[in-house]
Design a protein around this motif. Structure first.
Motif, PDB file in Angstrom:
ATOM      1  N   PHE A   1      30.194  -9.561 -35.504  1.00  8.59           N
ATOM      2  CA  PHE A   1      29.497  -9.807 -36.808  1.00  8.59           C
ATOM      3  C   PHE A   1      29.044 -11.111 -37.100  1.00  8.59           C
ATOM      4  O   PHE A   1      28.049 -11.532 -37.165  1.00  8.59           O
ATOM      5  N   ASP A   2      30.026 -12.210 -36.782  1.00 16.15           N
ATOM      6  CA  ASP A   2      29.664 -13.445 -37.073  1.00 16.15           C
ATOM      7  C   ASP A   2      28.609 -13.835 -36.020  1.00 16.15           C
ATOM      8  O   ASP A   2      27.770 -14.723 -36.508  1.00 16.15           O
ATOM      9  N   GLU A   3      28.796 -13.418 -34.870  1.00 15.26           N
ATOM     10  CA  GLU A   3      27.631 -13.863 -33.907  1.00 15.26           C
ATOM     11  C   GLU A   3      26.335 -13.345 -34.259  1.00 15.26           C
ATOM     12  O   GLU A   3      25.010 -14.089 -34.167  1.00 15.26           O
ATOM     13  N   LEU A   4      26.331 -12.007 -34.759  1.00 14.63           N
ATOM     14  CA  LEU A   4      25.091 -11.481 -35.372  1.00 14.63           C
ATOM     15  C   LEU A   4      24.274 -12.234 -36.388  1.00 14.63           C
ATOM     16  O   LEU A   4      23.121 -12.666 -36.337  1.00 14.63           O
ATOM     17  N   ARG A   5      25.276 -12.686 -37.485  1.00 14.83           N
ATOM     18  CA  ARG A   5      25.052 -13.692 -38.340  1.00 14.83           C
ATOM     19  C   ARG A   5      24.269 -14.908 -38.041  1.00 14.83           C
ATOM     20  O   ARG A   5      23.323 -15.162 -38.455  1.00 14.83           O
ATOM     21  N   ARG A   6      24.765 -15.376 -37.078  1.00 15.52           N
ATOM     22  CA  ARG A   6      24.166 -16.720 -36.373  1.00 15.52           C
ATOM     23  C   ARG A   6      22.808 -16.326 -35.829  1.00 15.52           C
ATOM     24  O   ARG A   6      21.706 -17.211 -36.150  1.00 15.52           O
ATOM     25  N   TRP A   7      22.638 -15.430 -35.060  1.00 15.83           N
ATOM     26  CA  TRP A   7      21.243 -15.067 -34.540  1.00 15.83           C
ATOM     27  C   TRP A   7      20.464 -14.834 -35.707  1.00 15.83           C
ATOM     28  O   TRP A   7      19.086 -15.207 -35.756  1.00 15.83           O
ATOM     29  N   GLU A   8      20.937 -14.233 -36.793  1.00 11.08           N
ATOM     30  CA  GLU A   8      19.862 -13.876 -37.967  1.00 11.08           C
ATOM     31  C   GLU A   8      19.746 -14.870 -38.728  1.00 11.08           C
ATOM     32  O   GLU A   8      18.359 -15.143 -39.041  1.00 11.08           O
ATOM     33  N   GLN A   9      20.415 -15.903 -38.641  1.00  8.43           N
ATOM     34  CA  GLN A   9      20.074 -17.220 -39.317  1.00  8.43           C
ATOM     35  C   GLN A   9      18.993 -18.040 -38.662  1.00  8.43           C
ATOM     36  O   GLN A   9      18.166 -18.605 -39.290  1.00  8.43           O
ATOM     37  N   ARG A  10      19.228 -18.013 -37.310  1.00  7.44           N
ATOM     38  CA  ARG A  10      18.192 -18.567 -36.425  1.00  7.44           C
ATOM     39  C   ARG A  10      16.710 -18.024 -36.860  1.00  7.44           C
ATOM     40  O   ARG A  10      15.637 -18.701 -36.778  1.00  7.44           O
ATOM     41  N   TYR A  11      16.613 -16.727 -36.835  1.00  8.93           N
ATOM     42  CA  TYR A  11      15.411 -16.079 -37.026  1.00  8.93           C
ATOM     43  C   TYR A  11      14.803 -16.138 -38.391  1.00  8.93           C
ATOM     44  O   TYR A  11      13.614 -16.491 -38.720  1.00  8.93           O
ATOM     45  N   ALA A  12      15.855 -16.480 -39.370  1.00  9.67           N
ATOM     46  CA  ALA A  12      15.659 -16.707 -40.837  1.00  9.67           C
ATOM     47  C   ALA A  12      14.924 -18.007 -40.718  1.00  9.67           C
ATOM     48  O   ALA A  12      13.943 -18.136 -41.659  1.00  9.67           O
ATOM     49  N   ILE A  13      15.410 -18.968 -40.311  1.00  6.03           N
ATOM     50  CA  ILE A  13      14.948 -20.366 -40.376  1.00  6.03           C
ATOM     51  C   ILE A  13      13.579 -20.449 -39.757  1.00  6.03           C
ATOM     52  O   ILE A  13      12.846 -21.138 -40.378  1.00  6.03           O
ATOM     53  N   GLY A  14      13.291 -19.681 -38.637  1.00  6.12           N
ATOM     54  CA  GLY A  14      11.872 -19.614 -38.261  1.00  6.12           C
ATOM     55  C   GLY A  14      10.806 -19.044 -39.036  1.00  6.12           C
ATOM     56  O   GLY A  14       9.842 -19.694 -39.356  1.00  6.12           O
ATOM     57  N   ASN A  15      11.430 -17.977 -39.757  1.00  6.69           N
ATOM     58  CA  ASN A  15      10.521 -17.216 -40.884  1.00  6.69           C
ATOM     59  C   ASN A  15      10.160 -18.225 -41.916  1.00  6.69           C
ATOM     60  O   ASN A  15       8.975 -18.470 -42.421  1.00  6.69           O
ATOM     61  N   LEU A  16      11.115 -18.872 -42.427  1.00  8.60           N
ATOM     62  CA  LEU A  16      10.984 -19.869 -43.659  1.00  8.60           C
ATOM     63  C   LEU A  16      10.322 -20.951 -43.320  1.00  8.60           C
ATOM     64  O   LEU A  16       9.340 -21.554 -44.329  1.00  8.60           O
ATOM     65  N   THR A  17      10.401 -21.584 -42.256  1.00  6.84           N
ATOM     66  CA  THR A  17       9.756 -22.625 -41.799  1.00  6.84           C
ATOM     67  C   THR A  17       8.250 -22.538 -41.592  1.00  6.84           C
ATOM     68  O   THR A  17       7.322 -23.083 -41.976  1.00  6.84           O
ATOM     69  N   LEU A  18       7.896 -21.158 -41.034  1.00  2.00           N
ATOM     70  CA  LEU A  18       6.346 -20.743 -40.786  1.00  2.00           C
ATOM     71  C   LEU A  18       5.853 -20.544 -42.205  1.00  2.00           C
ATOM     72  O   LEU A  18       4.823 -20.896 -42.305  1.00  2.00           O
ATOM     73  N   ALA A  19       6.671 -20.011 -43.041  1.00  2.00           N
ATOM     74  CA  ALA A  19       6.103 -19.683 -44.242  1.00  2.00           C
ATOM     75  C   ALA A  19       5.791 -20.761 -45.155  1.00  2.00           C
ATOM     76  O   ALA A  19       4.823 -21.099 -46.022  1.00  2.00           O
ATOM     77  N   ALA A  20       6.532 -21.784 -45.006  1.00  2.04           N
ATOM     78  CA  ALA A  20       6.364 -23.256 -45.833  1.00  2.04           C
ATOM     79  C   ALA A  20       5.163 -23.843 -45.036  1.00  2.04           C
ATOM     80  O   ALA A  20       4.461 -24.677 -45.743  1.00  2.04           O
ATOM     81  N   LEU A  21       5.091 -23.930 -43.657  1.00  2.00           N
ATOM     82  CA  LEU A  21       3.582 -24.277 -43.066  1.00  2.00           C
ATOM     83  C   LEU A  21       2.300 -23.841 -43.910  1.00  2.00           C
ATOM     84  O   LEU A  21       1.378 -24.196 -44.056  1.00  2.00           O
ATOM     85  N   LEU A  22       2.591 -22.406 -43.820  1.00  2.00           N
ATOM     86  CA  LEU A  22       1.515 -21.585 -44.230  1.00  2.00           C
ATOM     87  C   LEU A  22       1.098 -22.009 -45.743  1.00  2.00           C
ATOM     88  O   LEU A  22      -0.194 -22.092 -46.052  1.00  2.00           O
ATOM     89  N   ALA A  23       1.819 -22.209 -46.467  1.00  2.00           N
ATOM     90  CA  ALA A  23       1.810 -22.779 -47.984  1.00  2.00           C
ATOM     91  C   ALA A  23       1.199 -24.022 -47.944  1.00  2.00           C
ATOM     92  O   ALA A  23       0.465 -24.264 -48.568  1.00  2.00           O
ATOM     93  N   LEU A  24       1.472 -24.702 -47.134  1.00  2.00           N
ATOM     94  CA  LEU A  24       1.221 -26.083 -47.228  1.00  2.00           C
ATOM     95  C   LEU A  24      -0.494 -26.109 -46.610  1.00  2.00           C
ATOM     96  O   LEU A  24      -1.199 -26.718 -47.186  1.00  2.00           O
ATOM     97  N   LEU A  25      -0.747 -25.469 -45.828  1.00  2.00           N
ATOM     98  CA  LEU A  25      -1.985 -24.967 -45.404  1.00  2.00           C
ATOM     99  C   LEU A  25      -2.907 -24.345 -46.570  1.00  2.00           C
ATOM    100  O   LEU A  25      -4.012 -24.949 -46.890  1.00  2.00           O
TER     101      LEU A  25
END
Length: 354
Positions: free
Chosen positions: A48-72
């Motif tokens: 479970f802990d390892e799955l959560r780490r993978w999910e956090q990496r995926y979430a960071i990518g989602n949020l970062t791209l969303a922020a860049l899109l908002a800036l655009l």
């Protein structure tokens, strides 16, 4: 698409900021692709802990791209170019649709990315509406566009909630169906299907550790008389109490199963000698033979036990069940409330029956 639009508009407007946004989008996209590839190469991830780490990496990518899109969108909407607004707002809609369809099962991640992309866009559209412009209906149309983006965002949030509930119900139903297929409906104990899997696991461990697995085949003495006299509800209640007593007697690695009727199986794992199996069988007889209280009526039964051990008698569950059943038959014929081990003659009889 994001990178291409940033480069195209950045060159058209001679905007280093938009070109940097495009470069950032390219880096994030490449990093996300590497993350997904690394996850797939990692194979099945069960911790479970390892799955959560993978999910956090995926979430960071989602949020970062969303922020860049908002800036655009903030930069694009600040310029008065309706075609530019059209393409960047459409990109937000596409991003939102993808987020909702792919990550609604993790609503925290999904909602955060969705709002990060859309809220700044709505604010930028509303602010642009207040800017002076000679175009007819400029203010009204931009306010309408801001309202449309906000409304679709609200609808998307409702869709996330619906998809999440549906996913939870679906997985719960699958879990319940799998559990029903592998457990006894009355007592909650393992059924024959789950018993087979549990036996294979414990038998493999026994071979590696050079230990024994004892299979205790139990049949209740006097249960039919109680069923006939007090009815099936009383019989079912008695079986449930028997199941709880058996569970309380065994160790965490042992298994209690019900084959049907008044027949139970106890798998005793990791024992060194057969005397340990005999001690458990005697304890089972003693505990199961204690009185039961059902609807203020005291009832008594006993239990007979046949014992077969693996790998001494092989590693096939059906053969061990047949051997233990033969020993159980001898125990009941000899006076009941007894525990007997499978003998060579029982094994031969089991092989002939097979």
């Amino acid at each position: 698409m994001f990178v291409g639009i940033c480069i195209l508009i950045g060159r058209e407007l001679d905007s280093p900021f938009l070109l940097c946004l495009g470069g950032g989008g390219g880096i994030i996209t490449f990093a996300r692709l590497l993350t997904i590839r690394a996850y797939r190469r990692a194979g099945p991830v069960l911790a479970f802990d390892e799955l959560r780490r993978w999910e956090q990496r995926y979430a960071i990518g989602n949020l970062t791209l969303a922020a860049l899109l908002a800036l655009l969108n903030v930069v694009a909407i600040s310029t008065h170019n309706p075609l530019l607004h059209l393409i960047t707002v459409s990109l937000v809609f596409g991003f939102g649709a993808g987020i909702v369809s792919r990550t609604s099962v993790r609503p925290g991640m999904c909602v955060a990315a969705l709002l990060t992309a859309t809220v700044p866009t709505v604010i930028a559209l509303a602010m642009h509406a207040s800017e002076p412009n000679t175009m007819s209906l400029h203010r009204e149309l931009f306010l309408i566009e801001a309202f449309i983006v906000a409304a679709i965002t609200g609808l998307s949030l409702q869709t996330v909630a619906h998809l999440y509930r549906s996913a939870v119900e679906h997985h719960t139903a699958r879990h319940d169906m799998a559990k029903l297929a592998r457990t006894d409906a009355l007592t909650g104990l393992s059924n024959r299907l789950l018993l087979r899997e549990q036996f294979q696991d414990r038998a493999a461990n026994a071979v590696r550790a050079k230990s024994l697995v004892a299979l205790h085949y139990l049949d209740l003495d006097g249960f039919k008389a109680i069923n006939d006299r007090h009815g099936h509800p009383a019989g079912d209640a008695l079986l449930e109490q028997v199941a709880r007593r058996l569970e309380n007697m065994v160790r965490a690695d042992d298994v209690v199963a019900r084959l049907g009727g008044d027949e139970f199986i106890v798998l005793q794992a990791g024992i060194a000698e057969e005397t340990e199996a005999e001690l458990l069988a005697r304890r089972i007889i003693r505990e199961i033979s204690k009185p039961y209280l059902l609807e203020d009526i005291s009832m008594s039964i006993s239990v007979s036990v046949g014992i077969a051990t693996a790998p001494k008698l092989g590693l096939e569950l059906e053969r061990l069940l047949a051997c233990a059943d033969a020993a159980l038959y001898r125990a009941k014929a000899g006076g009941k409330a007894r525990a007997l081990f499978c003998l060579d003659a029982d094994a031969v009889a089991a092989d002939m029956a097979a």
